[in-house]
Design an enzyme around this catalytic site. Sequence first.
Site, PDB file in Angstrom:
ATOM      1  N   TYR A   1       3.041  -2.408  17.664  1.00 28.32           N
ATOM      2  CA  TYR A   1       3.900  -3.251  16.808  1.00 28.32           C
ATOM      3  C   TYR A   1       4.180  -4.590  17.499  1.00 28.32           C
ATOM      4  CZ  TYR A   1       8.017  -4.448  13.936  1.00 28.32           C
ATOM      5  OH  TYR A   1       8.931  -5.068  13.105  1.00 28.32           O
TER       6      TYR A   1
ATOM      7  N   THR B   1       5.186   2.760   3.742  1.00 36.75           N
ATOM      8  CA  THR B   1       6.623   3.050   3.906  1.00 36.75           C
ATOM      9  C   THR B   1       7.439   2.526   2.725  1.00 36.75           C
ATOM     10  OG1 THR B   1       6.788   1.039   5.244  1.00 36.75           O
ATOM     11  CG2 THR B   1       6.660   3.134   6.432  1.00 36.75           C
TER      12      THR B   1
ATOM     13  N   ASN C   1      -6.233 -12.246   7.013  1.00 34.24           N
ATOM     14  CA  ASN C   1      -6.513 -12.275   5.566  1.00 34.24           C
ATOM     15  C   ASN C   1      -5.531 -13.158   4.810  1.00 34.24           C
ATOM     16  OD1 ASN C   1      -8.776 -10.616   5.669  1.00 34.24           O
ATOM     17  ND2 ASN C   1      -7.535  -8.745   5.597  1.00 34.24           N
TER      18      ASN C   1
ATOM     19  N   TYR D   1      -3.994 -21.216  13.150  1.00 32.93           N
ATOM     20  CA  TYR D   1      -4.374 -21.709  11.806  1.00 32.93           C
ATOM     21  C   TYR D   1      -3.648 -23.030  11.515  1.00 32.93           C
ATOM     22  CZ  TYR D   1      -7.309 -18.014   9.857  1.00 32.93           C
ATOM     23  OH  TYR D   1      -8.350 -17.178   9.581  1.00 32.93           O
TER      24      TYR D   1
ATOM     25  N   ASN E   1       0.836  -1.216   0.000  1.00 29.16           N
ATOM     26  CA  ASN E   1       0.000   0.000   0.000  1.00 29.16           C
ATOM     27  C   ASN E   1       0.873   1.268   0.000  1.00 29.16           C
ATOM     28  OD1 ASN E   1       0.986   0.132   2.580  1.00 29.16           O
ATOM     29  ND2 ASN E   1      -0.995   0.391   3.586  1.00 29.16           N
TER      30      ASN E   1
ATOM     31  N   LYS F   1      -3.754  -3.360  13.173  1.00 28.83           N
ATOM     32  CA  LYS F   1      -4.639  -3.968  12.171  1.00 28.83           C
ATOM     33  C   LYS F   1      -3.836  -4.693  11.094  1.00 28.83           C
ATOM     34  CE  LYS F   1      -8.575  -1.473  10.879  1.00 28.83           C
ATOM     35  NZ  LYS F   1      -9.110  -0.147  10.449  1.00 28.83           N
ATOM     36  N   THR F   2      -2.729  -4.080  10.684  1.00 27.72           N
ATOM     37  CA  THR F   2      -1.913  -4.699   9.628  1.00 27.72           C
ATOM     38  C   THR F   2      -1.396  -6.061  10.085  1.00 27.72           C
ATOM     39  OG1 THR F   2      -1.302  -2.596   8.645  1.00 27.72           O
ATOM     40  CG2 THR F   2       0.197  -4.422   8.237  1.00 27.72           C
TER      41      THR F   2
ATOM     42  N   ALA G   1       6.959 -12.579   8.711  1.00 22.39           N
ATOM     43  CA  ALA G   1       8.086 -11.763   9.153  1.00 22.39           C
ATOM     44  C   ALA G   1       7.781 -11.280  10.569  1.00 22.39           C
ATOM     45  CB  ALA G   1       8.278 -10.569   8.210  1.00 22.39           C
TER      46      ALA G   1
HETATM   47  P1  NAD Z   1       9.506  -1.421   5.403  1.00 20.33           P
HETATM   48  O1  NAD Z   1       8.726  -0.432   6.173  1.00 20.33           O
HETATM   49  O2  NAD Z   1      10.538  -0.943   4.442  1.00 20.33           O
HETATM   50  O3  NAD Z   1       8.541  -2.411   4.598  1.00 20.33           O
HETATM   51  C1  NAD Z   1       7.230  -2.696   4.966  1.00 20.33           C
HETATM   52  C2  NAD Z   1       6.374  -2.668   3.727  1.00 20.33           C
HETATM   53  O4  NAD Z   1       5.017  -3.006   4.055  1.00 20.33           O
HETATM   54  C3  NAD Z   1       6.307  -1.270   3.071  1.00 20.33           C
HETATM   55  O5  NAD Z   1       6.530  -1.398   1.701  1.00 20.33           O
HETATM   56  C4  NAD Z   1       4.908  -0.791   3.387  1.00 20.33           C
HETATM   57  O6  NAD Z   1       4.422   0.138   2.446  1.00 20.33           O
HETATM   58  C5  NAD Z   1       4.141  -2.092   3.405  1.00 20.33           C
HETATM   59  N1  NAD Z   1       2.894  -2.056   4.197  1.00 20.33           N
HETATM   60  C6  NAD Z   1       2.719  -1.566   5.443  1.00 20.33           C
HETATM   61  N2  NAD Z   1       1.452  -1.736   5.832  1.00 20.33           N
HETATM   62  C7  NAD Z   1       0.807  -2.356   4.802  1.00 20.33           C
HETATM   63  C8  NAD Z   1      -0.527  -2.798   4.599  1.00 20.33           C
HETATM   64  N3  NAD Z   1      -1.467  -2.639   5.527  1.00 20.33           N
HETATM   65  N4  NAD Z   1      -0.848  -3.387   3.403  1.00 20.33           N
HETATM   66  C9  NAD Z   1       0.097  -3.534   2.437  1.00 20.33           C
HETATM   67  N5  NAD Z   1       1.378  -3.139   2.580  1.00 20.33           N
HETATM   68  C10 NAD Z   1       1.729  -2.554   3.758  1.00 20.33           C
HETATM   69  O7  NAD Z   1      10.177  -2.398   6.486  1.00 20.33           O
HETATM   70  P2  NAD Z   1      11.178  -3.624   6.325  1.00 20.33           P
HETATM   71  O8  NAD Z   1      12.373  -3.322   7.131  1.00 20.33           O
HETATM   72  O9  NAD Z   1      11.314  -4.001   4.912  1.00 20.33           O
HETATM   73  O10 NAD Z   1      10.358  -4.763   7.100  1.00 20.33           O
HETATM   74  C11 NAD Z   1       9.664  -5.799   6.427  1.00 20.33           C
HETATM   75  C12 NAD Z   1       9.062  -6.743   7.455  1.00 20.33           C
HETATM   76  O11 NAD Z   1      10.087  -7.297   8.272  1.00 20.33           O
HETATM   77  C13 NAD Z   1       8.073  -6.068   8.406  1.00 20.33           C
HETATM   78  O12 NAD Z   1       6.997  -6.953   8.640  1.00 20.33           O
HETATM   79  C14 NAD Z   1       8.870  -5.879   9.666  1.00 20.33           C
HETATM   80  O13 NAD Z   1       8.052  -5.873  10.810  1.00 20.33           O
HETATM   81  C15 NAD Z   1       9.801  -7.070   9.637  1.00 20.33           C
HETATM   82  N6  NAD Z   1      11.027  -6.793  10.405  1.00 20.33           N
HETATM   83  C16 NAD Z   1      12.016  -5.999   9.882  1.00 20.33           C
HETATM   84  C17 NAD Z   1      13.147  -5.740  10.646  1.00 20.33           C
HETATM   85  C18 NAD Z   1      14.266  -4.885  10.131  1.00 20.33           C
HETATM   86  O14 NAD Z   1      15.216  -4.631  10.872  1.00 20.33           O
HETATM   87  N7  NAD Z   1      14.288  -4.446   8.889  1.00 20.33           N
HETATM   88  C19 NAD Z   1      13.254  -6.268  11.951  1.00 20.33           C
HETATM   89  C20 NAD Z   1      12.220  -7.039  12.444  1.00 20.33           C
HETATM   90  C21 NAD Z   1      11.115  -7.318  11.662  1.00 20.33           C
END
Ligand code: NAD
Length: 318
Positions: free
Chosen positions: A149, A41, A103, A163, A38, A95-96, A118
């Site tokens: 979070y 970020t 979903n 599930y 969406n 919610k996400t 993740a």
């Molecule tokens: P990021 O913010 O760059 O990527 C998250 C992506 O999800 C973005 O592109 C954003 O637009 C999209 N998004 C957010 N809400 C959404 C929604 N409701 N519907 C559709 N898209 C949505 O962050 P990242 O670092 O790439 O992290 C990716 C995943 O890994 C996340 O789930 C995060 O919690 C997990 N994670 C990352 C780290 C890290 O250090 N990078 C650490 C722990 C967990």
Amino acid sequence: MGPYLGKTVLVTGGAGFLGSYLCERLLGEGHEVICVDNYFTGRKENIAHLLGNPYFEVIRHDITFPLYLEVDEIYNLACPASPVHYQFDPVQTTKTSVHGSINMLGLARRVKAKIFQASTSEVYGDPEVHPQSESYWGRVNPAGIRACYDEGKRCAETLFFDYHRMHGIDIKIARIFNTYGPRMHPDDGRVVSNFIMQALKGKPLTVYGNGAQTRSFCYVDDMIEGFLKVMNSEKGFTGPVNLGNCNEITIGELAQRVLDITGSNSEIVYKPLPQDDPRRRRPDTTLAKDKLGWEPVADIEKGLRATVEYFEQLLKYG
Ligand code: NAD
Ligand code: UDP
């Protein structure tokens, strides 16, 4: 062209930092990839180079709403990961993780897809156990500003396991520790991108608290390798499994390393420590090593240099 033999893989959050590398890697392995995002970020720039590939498809969609597709595997990465961004609309963050997981699990159930979640080291909260292993249940403040979070991700794990137990879904849960690299959003708010952008612009580096808190930083390439190993692990292996680098450093040390690498004259300024900021974090990665044969190989010096180069280019060319 012969018949198409790869899998169809859905990557939610595919335009984000980690998601974009994952899409690229999966295409490289010969799969068809559907990226759902969406753009909260995430950025189109992260995936622009993939758009010419006929096996790559992008859908603008918010996973808190149902999605109907036919896929073989799902990587559920959608969720803002930086405290600044996940606290911007905390209800949407929960919610996400919660509605979004329901979903995606519903989709997995309908089409019998394998699904990867993740998850995060944040499920351990501000831990009393160090280093953190998967058997530790964590110490999260359910009413604090990080809870949208942390508790969202904890509930997502609950949903994945329910599930799995109720419907026999093939689940794979990775608990990701701090990961960095090129393509982090320049205004992401996380410490590595903040320090590098500040150093390159000659602005003060903002250390929160006294800088004695620790993190263990993993380079993005290692993390993506870990994702594939988790998804392709033996049937019945659900995780949760920690993925991260074991080299722990203080935030003060990180600031100094960024100054050394960039050659910046920026000063270091100290700002208040945010509420519930974990004091120490380091993964115990024994399980990942034993079960998956996974271990990070990139060292922080090289990783930071590559990240600095990326931000330099971004500042020069936009
Ligand atoms: P990021 O913010 O760059 O990527 C998250 C992506 O999800 C973005 O592109 C954003 O637009 C999209 N998004 C957010 N809400 C959404 C929604 N409701 N519907 C559709 N898209 C949505 O962050 P990242 O670092 O790439 O992290 C990716 C995943 O890994 C996340 O789930 C995060 O919690 C997990 N994670 C990352 C780290 C890290 O250090 N990078 C650490 C722990 C967990
Ligand atoms: N931090 C900092 N300065 C910044 C951004 C973050 O000192 O400009 C600190 C933050 O307080 C935390 C650590 O760096 O202790 C890692 O923060 P980040 O937001 O990157 O990720 P977290 O691991 O806290 O989710």
